[in-house]
Design a protein around this motif. Structure first.
Motif, PDB file in Angstrom:
ATOM      1  N   ILE A  87       0.842  -1.205   0.000  1.00  0.00           N
ATOM      2  CA  ILE A  87       0.000   0.000   0.000  1.00  0.00           C
ATOM      3  C   ILE A  87       0.877   1.256   0.000  1.00  0.00           C
ATOM      4  CG2 ILE A  87      -1.669   1.333   1.344  1.00  0.00           C
ATOM      5  CD1 ILE A  87      -2.847  -1.319   2.299  1.00  0.00           C
ATOM      6  N   ALA A  88       1.962   1.214   0.795  1.00  0.00           N
ATOM      7  CA  ALA A  88       2.859   2.372   0.851  1.00  0.00           C
ATOM      8  C   ALA A  88       3.514   2.641  -0.500  1.00  0.00           C
ATOM      9  CB  ALA A  88       3.925   2.142   1.922  1.00  0.00           C
ATOM     10  N   VAL A  89       3.904   1.569  -1.198  1.00  0.00           N
ATOM     11  CA  VAL A  89       4.498   1.747  -2.526  1.00  0.00           C
ATOM     12  C   VAL A  89       3.464   2.286  -3.504  1.00  0.00           C
ATOM     13  CG1 VAL A  89       5.539   0.536  -4.483  1.00  0.00           C
ATOM     14  CG2 VAL A  89       6.256  -0.014  -2.156  1.00  0.00           C
ATOM     15  N   LEU A 270      20.786   0.243   3.692  1.00  0.00           N
ATOM     16  CA  LEU A 270      19.736  -0.669   4.141  1.00  0.00           C
ATOM     17  C   LEU A 270      20.036  -2.101   3.709  1.00  0.00           C
ATOM     18  CD1 LEU A 270      16.500   1.436   3.445  1.00  0.00           C
ATOM     19  CD2 LEU A 270      17.852   1.283   5.539  1.00  0.00           C
ATOM     20  N   ILE A 271      20.551  -2.260   2.509  1.00  0.00           N
ATOM     21  CA  ILE A 271      20.926  -3.598   2.028  1.00  0.00           C
ATOM     22  C   ILE A 271      22.085  -4.149   2.859  1.00  0.00           C
ATOM     23  CG2 ILE A 271      21.933  -4.840   0.077  1.00  0.00           C
ATOM     24  CD1 ILE A 271      20.279  -3.064  -1.772  1.00  0.00           C
ATOM     25  N   SER A 322      14.240  -6.600  -3.676  1.00  0.00           N
ATOM     26  CA  SER A 322      12.988  -5.887  -3.416  1.00  0.00           C
ATOM     27  C   SER A 322      13.258  -4.479  -2.895  1.00  0.00           C
ATOM     28  CB  SER A 322      12.144  -6.668  -2.404  1.00  0.00           C
ATOM     29  OG  SER A 322      11.826  -7.955  -2.885  1.00  0.00           O
ATOM     30  N   LEU A 323      14.249  -4.342  -2.006  1.00  0.00           N
ATOM     31  CA  LEU A 323      14.614  -3.014  -1.505  1.00  0.00           C
ATOM     32  C   LEU A 323      15.080  -2.105  -2.630  1.00  0.00           C
ATOM     33  CD1 LEU A 323      16.532  -3.660   1.854  1.00  0.00           C
ATOM     34  CD2 LEU A 323      14.428  -2.371   1.549  1.00  0.00           C
ATOM     35  N   LEU A 329      11.368   2.936  -7.539  1.00  0.00           N
ATOM     36  CA  LEU A 329      10.018   3.497  -7.645  1.00  0.00           C
ATOM     37  C   LEU A 329       9.945   4.869  -6.990  1.00  0.00           C
ATOM     38  CD1 LEU A 329       7.837   0.324  -6.918  1.00  0.00           C
ATOM     39  CD2 LEU A 329       8.182   1.445  -9.110  1.00  0.00           C
ATOM     40  N   TYR A 330      10.578   5.002  -5.829  1.00  0.00           N
ATOM     41  CA  TYR A 330      10.559   6.290  -5.142  1.00  0.00           C
ATOM     42  C   TYR A 330      11.407   7.337  -5.868  1.00  0.00           C
ATOM     43  CZ  TYR A 330       7.836   5.021  -1.058  1.00  0.00           C
ATOM     44  OH  TYR A 330       6.803   4.672  -0.225  1.00  0.00           O
TER      45      TYR A 330
END
Length: 334
Positions: A87-89, A270-271, A322-323, A329-330
């Motif tokens: 939903i956030a994406v 993050l990765i 996925s990250l 996308l962002y």
């Protein structure tokens, strides 16, 4: 010259052909020659992979030692977190950095409370039995969220015009960046209990979560700082000229742009956090990799180490990929 070119082309062709042969044999080993469902380990073929080993150990790899009669709790947590992430994406065009961090923090709190229990009639499940992929995700998600919460104000402190604040922030950042994470984990497990009242001993997982959060907040602060320094000073000056306060300028102008500009660096961090969760094995905690290695000590399944490590690699690759896709996308949003 002609002979040299021919030799180069010949070597390249031989290399490509060799790679195709190796890849085709590996593909056959992993698919058509593999055993997917067997009743006894002795039935596993020697010509292909034995993926039945993964199916037999599946629940243990994913949920670790979490009580089998309460597996619905981590399953529910993972389901609603995946749904919330999707939903956030989907709503990324309407999400600000504050709302994204707030959602992540709320999800983290709900997940920890729900998994640990002791409230709302849920039976308590101590941290000591958390392991497998569940432990990997808990450590990674906690470190990601807390490093952002600590790193953003730390980045501003690093750029502060007040010498005392700037020096303290610089010392904090340089200290954590100068020590290896392995040493931090050992120190956290052995020293944190010394600062607590007599008889109070924290769970090892709590110490690890604190260590990961403090350690990676320094790296996150530097990533955010690089983004802040890229923003032209005229934007902050224009906001001040419009009567916007200093704090509102940071909130509305500086931080969103800094996160956008440093997004590739943040995602790399993050990765790295996700991959470094495997280091908890050295202090006696069993994440996904630790449980796979533990399963290889079983006399029945010990010879299937290759399948186990491929499984770990596939899970970690899927999470890291996925990250990276979410970050793309962002980036397109902006």
């Amino acid at each position: 010259m002609y002979k040299k070119i021919n030799r180069t082309n010949l070597a390249r062709s031989i290399f490509i052909a060799l790679m195709l042969v190796i890849f085709s044999q590996a593909l056959l080993w992993a698919t058509s020659r593999a055993d997917w469902s067997i009743e006894q380990v002795s039935e596993c073929s020697t010509e292909g992979a034995c993926w039945s080993y993964i199916s037999v150990w599946w629940n243990r790899f994913i949920y670790g030692n979490y009580p089998s009669d309460m597996l619905w709790r981590p399953q529910l947590v993972v389901s609603y977190m995946l749904l919330s992430s999707a939903i956030a994406v989907g709503l990324r065009q309407y999400l600000t950095y504050k709302s994204a961090i707030a959602v992540a923090l709320i999800l983290w709190i709900i997940s920890i409370v729900f998994l640990y229990g002791g409230v709302f009639g849920l039976e308590k499940v101590h941290f000591s039995v958390w392991s497998g992929s569940l432990l990997t995700l808990v450590i990674a998600f906690t470190a990601m969220t807390m490093s952002m919460l600590i790193g953003i104000p730390l980045a501003f402190a690093r750029l502060s015009k007040i010498p005392t604040i700037r020096i303290i922030a610089q010392l904090y950042i340089e200290f954590w960046r100068a020590v290896p994470l392995v040493m931090v984990l050992f120190v956290a497990v052995s020293l944190i209990p010394l600062f607590l009242p007599y008889g109070v001993e924290p769970e090892r997982l709590v110490s690890v979560l604190i260590a990961f959060s403090l350690y990676y907040s320094a790296y996150m602060a530097e990533s955010i700082r690089s983004g802040l320094q890229t923003i032209p000073k005229g934007q902050a000056e224009a906001a001040t000229a419009l009567g916007i306060t200093k704090w509102r300028t940071r909130d509305l102008v500086l931080i969103p742009q800094a996160i956008t500009l440093s997004l590739p660096s943040i995602v790399n961090l993050l990765i790295a956090i996700l991959k470094d969760t495997t280091l908890v094995l050295i202090i006696g905690m069993f994440d996904l990799l630790g449980l796979v290695q533990q399963s290889l000590h079983d006399p029945m399944w010990g010879k299937f180490s290759l399948e186990g490590y491929i499984f770990v690699a596939a899970i970690m690759w899927g999470l890291c990929f996925s990250l990276s896709r979410v970050s793309v996308l962002y980036e397109h949003k902006n």
